[in-house]
Scaffold this motif. Sequence first.
Motif, PDB file in Angstrom:
ATOM      1  N   ASP A   1       0.783  -1.229   0.208  1.00 32.50           N
ATOM      2  CA  ASP A   1      -0.035   0.177   0.109  1.00 32.50           C
ATOM      3  C   ASP A   1       0.884   1.198  -0.061  1.00 32.50           C
ATOM      4  OD1 ASP A   1      -1.862   1.881   0.229  1.00 32.50           O
ATOM      5  OD2 ASP A   1      -2.899   1.140   1.837  1.00 32.50           O
ATOM      6  N   GLY A   2       1.475   1.565  -1.245  1.00 31.16           N
ATOM      7  CA  GLY A   2       2.309   2.660  -1.152  1.00 31.16           C
ATOM      8  C   GLY A   2       1.520   4.017  -1.012  1.00 31.16           C
ATOM      9  N   ASP A   3       0.348   3.942  -1.552  1.00 31.83           N
ATOM     10  CA  ASP A   3      -0.386   5.340  -1.245  1.00 31.83           C
ATOM     11  C   ASP A   3      -0.520   5.688   0.243  1.00 31.83           C
ATOM     12  OD1 ASP A   3      -1.127   5.708  -4.278  1.00 31.83           O
ATOM     13  OD2 ASP A   3      -2.631   4.014  -3.991  1.00 31.83           O
ATOM     14  N   TYR A   4      -0.854   4.641   1.143  1.00 37.84           N
ATOM     15  CA  TYR A   4      -0.942   4.858   2.416  1.00 37.84           C
ATOM     16  C   TYR A   4       0.484   5.394   2.908  1.00 37.84           C
ATOM     17  CZ  TYR A   4      -2.031   4.419   7.532  1.00 37.84           C
ATOM     18  OH  TYR A   4      -2.414   4.596   8.834  1.00 37.84           O
ATOM     19  N   ALA A   5       1.417   4.763   2.535  1.00 30.57           N
ATOM     20  CA  ALA A   5       2.804   5.179   2.981  1.00 30.57           C
ATOM     21  C   ALA A   5       2.982   6.619   2.755  1.00 30.57           C
ATOM     22  CB  ALA A   5       3.711   4.264   2.444  1.00 30.57           C
ATOM     23  N   PHE A   6       2.569   6.912   1.465  1.00 32.75           N
ATOM     24  CA  PHE A   6       2.953   8.254   0.877  1.00 32.75           C
ATOM     25  C   PHE A   6       1.841   9.199   1.728  1.00 32.75           C
ATOM     26  CE2 PHE A   6       3.135  11.226  -2.996  1.00 32.75           C
ATOM     27  CZ  PHE A   6       4.073  12.059  -2.316  1.00 32.75           C
ATOM     28  N   ASP A   7       0.680   8.733   2.020  1.00 29.49           N
ATOM     29  CA  ASP A   7      -0.021   9.977   2.659  1.00 29.49           C
ATOM     30  C   ASP A   7       0.389  10.268   4.193  1.00 29.49           C
ATOM     31  OD1 ASP A   7      -2.017  10.221   0.596  1.00 29.49           O
ATOM     32  OD2 ASP A   7      -3.232   8.578   1.301  1.00 29.49           O
ATOM     33  N   LEU A   8       1.000   9.228   4.732  1.00 31.04           N
ATOM     34  CA  LEU A   8       1.585   9.327   6.077  1.00 31.04           C
ATOM     35  C   LEU A   8       2.716  10.336   6.173  1.00 31.04           C
ATOM     36  CD1 LEU A   8       2.026   5.647   7.223  1.00 31.04           C
ATOM     37  CD2 LEU A   8       0.546   7.487   8.544  1.00 31.04           C
ATOM     38  N   VAL A   9       3.408  10.410   4.997  1.00 31.33           N
ATOM     39  CA  VAL A   9       4.496  11.355   4.617  1.00 31.33           C
ATOM     40  C   VAL A   9       4.115  12.764   4.545  1.00 31.33           C
ATOM     41  CG1 VAL A   9       6.725  11.749   3.596  1.00 31.33           C
ATOM     42  CG2 VAL A   9       6.049   9.387   3.933  1.00 31.33           C
ATOM     43  N   LYS A  10       3.170  12.818   3.546  1.00 31.75           N
ATOM     44  CA  LYS A  10       2.349  14.109   3.413  1.00 31.75           C
ATOM     45  C   LYS A  10       1.846  14.832   4.465  1.00 31.75           C
ATOM     46  CE  LYS A  10       0.301  12.481  -0.214  1.00 31.75           C
ATOM     47  NZ  LYS A  10      -0.692  12.527  -1.606  1.00 31.75           N
ATOM     48  N   ASN A  11       1.231  13.775   5.375  1.00 32.05           N
ATOM     49  CA  ASN A  11       0.710  14.688   6.503  1.00 32.05           C
ATOM     50  C   ASN A  11       1.474  14.645   7.830  1.00 32.05           C
ATOM     51  OD1 ASN A  11      -1.899  14.673   5.332  1.00 32.05           O
ATOM     52  ND2 ASN A  11      -2.340  12.471   5.456  1.00 32.05           N
ATOM     53  N   VAL A  12       2.874  14.303   7.736  1.00 33.11           N
ATOM     54  CA  VAL A  12       3.804  14.409   8.649  1.00 33.11           C
ATOM     55  C   VAL A  12       3.832  15.862   9.566  1.00 33.11           C
ATOM     56  CG1 VAL A  12       5.575  14.876   7.596  1.00 33.11           C
ATOM     57  CG2 VAL A  12       6.045  13.771   9.699  1.00 33.11           C
ATOM     58  N   GLY A  13       3.702  16.783   8.529  1.00 33.99           N
ATOM     59  CA  GLY A  13       3.409  18.227   9.109  1.00 33.99           C
ATOM     60  C   GLY A  13       2.425  18.490  10.104  1.00 33.99           C
ATOM     61  N   ALA A  14       1.309  17.825  10.118  1.00 32.98           N
ATOM     62  CA  ALA A  14       0.395  17.948  11.014  1.00 32.98           C
ATOM     63  C   ALA A  14       0.773  17.538  12.500  1.00 32.98           C
ATOM     64  CB  ALA A  14      -1.117  16.991  10.629  1.00 32.98           C
ATOM     65  N   TYR A  15       2.012  16.977  12.712  1.00 29.96           N
ATOM     66  CA  TYR A  15       2.346  16.442  13.775  1.00 29.96           C
ATOM     67  C   TYR A  15       3.630  17.395  14.044  1.00 29.96           C
ATOM     68  CZ  TYR A  15      -0.274  12.383  13.051  1.00 29.96           C
ATOM     69  OH  TYR A  15      -1.364  11.648  12.682  1.00 29.96           O
ATOM     70  N   ASN A  16       3.788  18.395  13.329  1.00 29.44           N
ATOM     71  CA  ASN A  16       4.982  19.421  13.584  1.00 29.44           C
ATOM     72  C   ASN A  16       6.463  18.567  13.323  1.00 29.44           C
ATOM     73  OD1 ASN A  16       3.437  21.736  14.063  1.00 29.44           O
ATOM     74  ND2 ASN A  16       3.163  21.106  15.970  1.00 29.44           N
ATOM     75  N   GLU A  17       6.479  17.604  12.697  1.00 32.19           N
ATOM     76  CA  GLU A  17       7.484  16.934  12.238  1.00 32.19           C
ATOM     77  C   GLU A  17       8.112  17.071  10.643  1.00 32.19           C
ATOM     78  OE1 GLU A  17       9.197  14.807  14.263  1.00 32.19           O
ATOM     79  OE2 GLU A  17       8.102  15.510  16.158  1.00 32.19           O
TER      80      GLU A  17
END
Length: 569
Positions: free
Chosen positions: A112-128
Amino acid sequence: MAMASSSNNKKPKKNQTPESQFNYNLNFYSKSKDLHSAISLYDTAISQDTRLNQYSFNTLLYLCSVSLNDPSTKELALRCGFRIFDHMVSNGIKPNEASITAVARLAAAKGDGDYAFDLVKNVGAYNELPRLRTYDPALFCFCEKLEADKAYEVEEHMGSMRVGLEEGEIAALLKVSVESINEKRVYGYLQKLRKMVRCVRGETAKVIEHWFAVFEGSGVELDVDLVREAVSRNGGGWHGLGWIGKGKWVLKRGSVDVGGKCCCCGEQLVSVDIDDDETERFAESVAGLAMEREVKANFSEFQNWLEEHADYEAIVDGANIGLYQQNFAEGGFSISQLDAVVKDLYNQSGKKWPLIIMHNKRLRALLQNPSTRELIQEWIEKDVLYTTPQGSNDDWYWLYAAVKLRCLLVTNDEMRDHIFELLGSDFFIKWKERHQVRYTFVKGKLELQMPPLFSVVIQESENGSWHVPVAGNGNDSPQSWLCVSRPRACDALEEDSCMEGSKDSNDICCNSKLLSFGRPESLTSCKNKLQSQASFQESDNKITALTCKRKERSPSPSYLHVPCDQRHQ
């Protein structure tokens, strides 16, 4: 489930809280890669309402991600890993970059590369901020599934976050581009490999070989002057204009001789410099840092003087040479060593003087010494010497001059301090390899160690051929070279090169002790230059007074720092 305390030499402290006991046992299972026991421990903790912190969740997620490589634990890792992450988020525990990376690896392992990429794109929501390892799961997943467009999207996102690619990532993107026959992308990733790595790994070389074995596309319309101008502008070794030539590629594995000549096709490899833009940025960064540390007016004066005296082909670090091997009782500043270097450069370059840069305090001492005064005055008259003012660091002056004038720098200084401070240290290392001349004195005899005759990097020639160094034994030394050429590539360039590149001129340039200064020259100009040097070699090792004058120039501003009563004593 084995108890950690019974298997570990360290006994847990008495009266531990449930949370402390949990982390103690979890660390033990993590070190031993015991996923089953760790999950059992986790389930027990949940049933007992034990409060877990970010560290606890990250340890569990990490253990799940590293257990993916074991077929016996992969299913358990996937089943429990996502459940643990959901529990972490629902409990209000903020994931960090390590958490996201571990879950992205789980998603990629499930395809599931899409989910893996979504996690990265949303990492800013955690101030990371994401790192290379955070992107890798999605990128490699898309590449393995030949989802090229999605892989390119990941690369684009990495660029927007200023996360750079390394060889593994470039090779994966290259492979998916090869499989999708995207010749523009393949060309681009070959250029990125050229810039990023010196010797490619064996698996990367196989991808490159596969491409050239199947690709027969026609190259761009040939314009000899355009290609050569691009090569010169880029610092040599590549033009970046796209595929050149027509017909099937010829692939061979071979070697390159000590002079840089390919033993497969006979082509001469070159010493690769940084390009024009990098040179300008480098010079500006050196000047900017010097202005912060030096008296601004003094360094500006030097910059203005250098603009009017810009035809030097070598810069000499006077203090470094004069103090070389002088750490003994009678040791001091050795003017004879410095004089030997100056004369060697003068003889080799067709009687062009180098520029010595030295601190003003040393000049005063040398002028006060009757045995050295005459030579120093002669250097001043010929504009061979520039002295830096009191309180200055002469390192900034000789480094800036060598970069700005694009010439050789004679010093044994490793410049490690500069590497840490200057912007773009990657191209600083490349610049040093191309421009720094080291030296030794063995029993008083000078030996200049010139830069390598050619660079061990991927090279794209004017006629469209490629030479790729392939690493051996896990280091930067090439075990072999991949030679890629066309049998009838670029007739116009071949014919033009044949007129210039006879075997004699190749041999002369390959064995030249002094590389061409500045931008790459043709073989003909190199040959003429070396022939003009030949008549001066007899006096190479003699220590004689410097008598030939350069064209008249305005005096160096540094000369004004010398007291009037010391100038002509």
